[in-house]
Enzyme design. Structure first.
Site, mmCIF file in Angstrom:
data_model
loop_
_atom_site.group_PDB
_atom_site.id
_atom_site.type_symbol
_atom_site.label_atom_id
_atom_site.label_comp_id
_atom_site.label_asym_id
_atom_site.label_seq_id
_atom_site.Cartn_x
_atom_site.Cartn_y
_atom_site.Cartn_z
ATOM 1 N N ASP A 68 44.112 8.787 60.293
ATOM 2 C CA ASP A 68 43.297 7.720 59.720
ATOM 3 C C ASP A 68 43.535 6.437 60.497
ATOM 4 O OD1 ASP A 68 42.350 9.202 57.265
ATOM 5 O OD2 ASP A 68 44.508 9.256 56.911
ATOM 6 N N ASP A 70 43.456 2.629 59.617
ATOM 7 C CA ASP A 70 43.322 1.539 58.661
ATOM 8 C C ASP A 70 43.184 0.221 59.416
ATOM 9 O OD1 ASP A 70 43.528 3.284 56.543
ATOM 10 O OD2 ASP A 70 45.694 3.012 56.315
ATOM 11 N N ASP A 134 56.355 -2.675 54.276
ATOM 12 C CA ASP A 134 57.629 -2.057 53.897
ATOM 13 C C ASP A 134 58.649 -2.011 55.031
ATOM 14 O OD1 ASP A 134 56.151 -0.219 55.317
ATOM 15 O OD2 ASP A 134 56.087 1.297 53.735
#
Length: 392
Positions: A68, A70, A134
């Site tokens: 993917d 993003d 994170d």
């Protein structure tokens, strides 16, 4: 390498980020999805900043092909929706934009502020957005138009050194989002990254918080693990950290009381890992044929079949060639993996695969014996005069 500067409150220049060039990071345009590139170009043509971010950049730096892409931008969600015909705004608290292009779904988010921690939803600047992510290797921003890689937190060096380094303080990182525990373990095992002792201690301390995570999020992470190509190793790590029961308590209980079942499960997961390339080819073929929908569904069923096989083919629940037994197995499988909630159609397809791979076809209807019907107006057969009795 270049250095991006900004000014502090006193007006002094301070180093803000490192910017790596194509020759340094080794990412080429041929590695980038052309539709992702076009979305970025459209946003930049309207005067906005736009980048590929997160796991896609991490994979590209490692020479892998991202599943993917993003994207992140300074454009607000409603503005993004106006720019793209096949776009829709989703979410209430976290407003994102999904854009359909080339049969794929691209998720576009707006830079967010870290004033309210990493789970706040206020829009902010690019450097604030980096500080709320994170781990450092997930905070890299790639501009696919000029292939510049922007690094605010030293993530590029950590990625090259295979180190997992949190951006958010250890006292908050898992409290704000417990699912980061699972992702940290998955990154460490699947990519061979080093999890430092302090991070391991924080995982053990805060793992109980996973009990409050919604089943839908746990289900999503569960299938990402199974599809990672390192399912066996990650599951062994989940057992080691004693957090498997937050995913599937029945599986954890069965593994503890039946070592033979545990060995069969790990063997099946090992077989699943070996089939990763074939499964990825199945995704690509089906997505091409079904505009990105059929492949993922098909692969989910295959993955589930590997995970459930050791349970359904056990002595306690042997399969039989009957529709009733199939329904019993389906109900048992659903109960066994609760609270995970895969789509019903995929669970049913997975159980059916297990039956058929065992040489059984429980859903095949028995052949009906067709009887010839006498026609209502059919005349009786003539009587042979030689055999007839004449009445006088």
């Amino acid at each position: 390498m270049f250095i991006r500067y900004s000014r502090d409150k006193k007006g002094n220049l301070v180093e803000k980020a490192l910017v790596y060039t194509e020759l340094e990071h080794g990412i080429h345009k041929s590695m980038i999805d052309p539709d992702a590139l076009r979305i970025v170009e459209r946003l930049k043509a309207e005067g906005h900043q736009a980048y590929i971010v997160g796991g896609a950049v991490r994979d590209l730096v490692q020479g892998k092909s991202p599943k993917d892409f993003d994207l992140v931008t300074d454009a607000l969600p409603n503005k993004i929706k106006r720019l793209f015909r096949n776009a829709r705004v989703i979410g209430r608290r976290f407003r994102l934009v999904h854009i359909m292009a080339g049969g794929q779904l691209f998720e576009v988010s707006t830079f967010r502020s870290n004033k309210n921690g990493s789970v706040g939803n206020e829009f902010g600047s690019m450097d604030e957005d980096a500080l709320r992510r994170d781990f450092t290797f997930n905070a890299l921003y790639l501009d696919p138009t000029d292939l510049s890689l922007v690094d605010f937190v030293g993530g590029y060096k950590d990625l090259r050194a295979k180190k997992i380094k949190p951006i958010i303080p250890l006292g908050l990182i898992f409290k704000e989002d417990p699912v980061r525990i699972v992702r940290c373990i998955k990154y460490g095992v699947s990519a061979g990254f080093l999890i430092p002792f302090s991070l391991k201690r924080a995982i053990r301390r805060d793992s109980r918080l996973l009990a409050d995570v919604s089943p839908s999020r746990m289900t999503e992470e569960f299938f990402k693990i199974l599809a990672s190509g390192k399912a066996e190793d990650v599951f062994r790590a989940l057992v080691e950290f004693r957090i498997l029961h937050y995913f599937v308590p029945s599986v954890w209980a069965r593994m503890r009381e039946d070592i033979a079942y545990a060995n069969r499960l790990f063997a099946d997961l090992n077989s699943l890992d070996k089939q990763k390339l074939e499964l990825e080819n199945t995704i690509a073929e089906n997505e091409s044929a079904n505009q990105g929908q059929g492949g993922k569904s098909r692969t989910l069923s295959v993955i589930l079949s590997y995970f459930l096989k050791s349970f359904l083919l056990s002595d306690a629940l042997s399969v039989e060639d009957s529709g009733e037994k199939f329904r019993e197995s389906l109900l048992a499988a659903r109960a066994f993996i609760q609270p995970l909630n895969p789509p019903r159609v995929d669970l049913e397809a997975a159980v059916l695969m297990i039956y058929r791979n065992s040489g059984l076809s429980p859903l095949q209807k028995p052949k009906r014996i067709r009887q010839r019907k006498e026609h209502k107006n059919k005349k009786p057969a003539p009587v042979d005069s030689a055999d007839s009795t004449q009445l006088i």
